[in-house]
Design a protein around this motif. Structure first.
Motif, PDB file in Angstrom:
ATOM      1  N   LEU A  20      47.400 -63.994  12.125  1.00 57.52           N
ATOM      2  CA  LEU A  20      47.016 -64.292  10.748  1.00 57.52           C
ATOM      3  C   LEU A  20      48.010 -65.233  10.079  1.00 57.52           C
ATOM      4  O   LEU A  20      47.613 -66.177   9.381  1.00 57.52           O
ATOM      5  N   GLU A  21      49.294 -65.021  10.295  1.00 62.20           N
ATOM      6  CA  GLU A  21      50.315 -65.887   9.701  1.00 62.20           C
ATOM      7  C   GLU A  21      50.203 -67.320  10.214  1.00 62.20           C
ATOM      8  O   GLU A  21      50.251 -68.275   9.432  1.00 62.20           O
ATOM      9  N   TYR A  22      50.068 -67.496  11.523  1.00 61.45           N
ATOM     10  CA  TYR A  22      49.934 -68.843  12.077  1.00 61.45           C
ATOM     11  C   TYR A  22      48.624 -69.496  11.641  1.00 61.45           C
ATOM     12  O   TYR A  22      48.580 -70.697  11.388  1.00 61.45           O
ATOM     13  N   LEU A  23      47.558 -68.716  11.555  1.00 55.87           N
ATOM     14  CA  LEU A  23      46.272 -69.246  11.121  1.00 55.87           C
ATOM     15  C   LEU A  23      46.344 -69.732   9.678  1.00 55.87           C
ATOM     16  O   LEU A  23      45.902 -70.851   9.371  1.00 55.87           O
ATOM     17  N   LEU A  24      46.896 -68.933   8.781  1.00 54.01           N
ATOM     18  CA  LEU A  24      47.027 -69.353   7.380  1.00 54.01           C
ATOM     19  C   LEU A  24      47.972 -70.539   7.237  1.00 54.01           C
ATOM     20  O   LEU A  24      47.707 -71.453   6.453  1.00 54.01           O
ATOM     21  N   GLY A  25      49.073 -70.521   7.989  1.00 50.05           N
ATOM     22  CA  GLY A  25      49.987 -71.660   7.970  1.00 50.05           C
ATOM     23  C   GLY A  25      49.315 -72.939   8.444  1.00 50.05           C
ATOM     24  O   GLY A  25      49.486 -74.007   7.857  1.00 50.05           O
ATOM     25  N   GLY A  26      48.510 -72.830   9.502  1.00 51.51           N
ATOM     26  CA  GLY A  26      47.785 -73.994  10.010  1.00 51.51           C
ATOM     27  C   GLY A  26      46.764 -74.509   9.011  1.00 51.51           C
ATOM     28  O   GLY A  26      46.605 -75.719   8.837  1.00 51.51           O
ATOM     29  N   LEU A  27      46.069 -73.595   8.357  1.00 52.12           N
ATOM     30  CA  LEU A  27      45.088 -74.019   7.342  1.00 52.12           C
ATOM     31  C   LEU A  27      45.771 -74.725   6.179  1.00 52.12           C
ATOM     32  O   LEU A  27      45.274 -75.753   5.695  1.00 52.12           O
ATOM     33  N   LEU A  29      48.644 -76.340   6.271  1.00 53.04           N
ATOM     34  CA  LEU A  29      49.155 -77.630   6.738  1.00 53.04           C
ATOM     35  C   LEU A  29      48.036 -78.651   6.888  1.00 53.04           C
ATOM     36  O   LEU A  29      48.265 -79.850   6.687  1.00 53.04           O
ATOM     37  N   CYS A  30      46.842 -78.211   7.228  1.00 56.92           N
ATOM     38  CA  CYS A  30      45.726 -79.134   7.417  1.00 56.92           C
ATOM     39  C   CYS A  30      45.147 -79.643   6.096  1.00 56.92           C
ATOM     40  O   CYS A  30      44.251 -80.484   6.110  1.00 56.92           O
ATOM     41  N   LEU A  31      45.654 -79.182   4.973  1.00 57.15           N
ATOM     42  CA  LEU A  31      45.188 -79.682   3.681  1.00 57.15           C
ATOM     43  C   LEU A  31      45.662 -81.107   3.416  1.00 57.15           C
ATOM     44  O   LEU A  31      45.065 -81.816   2.612  1.00 57.15           O
ATOM     45  N   THR A  32      46.740 -81.512   4.072  1.00 57.86           N
ATOM     46  CA  THR A  32      47.238 -82.875   3.909  1.00 57.86           C
ATOM     47  C   THR A  32      47.083 -83.635   5.217  1.00 57.86           C
ATOM     48  O   THR A  32      47.093 -83.048   6.300  1.00 57.86           O
ATOM     49  N   PHE A  38      50.750 -80.802  12.590  1.00 62.94           N
ATOM     50  CA  PHE A  38      51.515 -79.562  12.567  1.00 62.94           C
ATOM     51  C   PHE A  38      50.581 -78.355  12.451  1.00 62.94           C
ATOM     52  O   PHE A  38      50.836 -77.310  13.037  1.00 62.94           O
ATOM     53  N   GLY A  39      49.498 -78.512  11.704  1.00 61.18           N
ATOM     54  CA  GLY A  39      48.509 -77.448  11.594  1.00 61.18           C
ATOM     55  C   GLY A  39      47.841 -77.151  12.918  1.00 61.18           C
ATOM     56  O   GLY A  39      47.596 -75.988  13.265  1.00 61.18           O
TER      57      GLY A  39
END
Length: 126
Positions: A20-27, A29-32, A38-39
């Motif tokens: 969950l932490e990596y998934l939220l972090g990836g999401l 990061l993918c906003l930019t 990195f996402g």
């Protein structure tokens, strides 16, 4: 055996929380546009973090200078902290005999989290 270890990992080893932490972090990061590479690496680590038993991490053939540069940025910004957190979890799990397989998986995740560019995840053959 892999199925049992993966189920225990999700329940006892923190696999769901790590995923969950990596998934939220990836999401996030993918906003930019700059964060997309990195996402994508966060999504790769999330897949290994959810079900790590039976997976092997190998160097990708033909590593590029761009991947090396991105690894440097990754290490400086977040990689070292993620690495240290996985190592701390591995040390805490290695105290008990039951936790040793989970500690090994945290070390595997720590190595991937330190420099994910230029690495590929493969299923191990039985």
């Amino acid at each position: 055996m892999r199925l049992l270890l993966n189920i225990l990992w999700v329940v006892l080893g923190g696999g769901f929380v790590i995923w969950l932490e990596y998934l939220l972090g990836g999401l996030l990061l993918c906003l930019t546009v700059i964060g997309i590479p990195f996402g994508v690496q966060c999504f790769k680590i999330a897949g290994v973090g959810l079900l790590p038993f039976g997976k092997d991490i190998q160097d990708a053939p033909g590593a590029s200078a761009i991947g090396c540069t991105l690894n440097v940025f990754w290490i400086v910004i977040a990689g070292i902290w993620i690495f240290l957190s996985h190592i701390a979890l591995a040390l805490s799990l290695a105290v008990t005999i039951i936790g040793i397989p989970f500690a090994i998986q945290h070390v595997k995740l720590a190595m991937l989290a330190l420099a994910p560019f230029g690495k590929i995840v493969r299923e191990m053959k039985e």
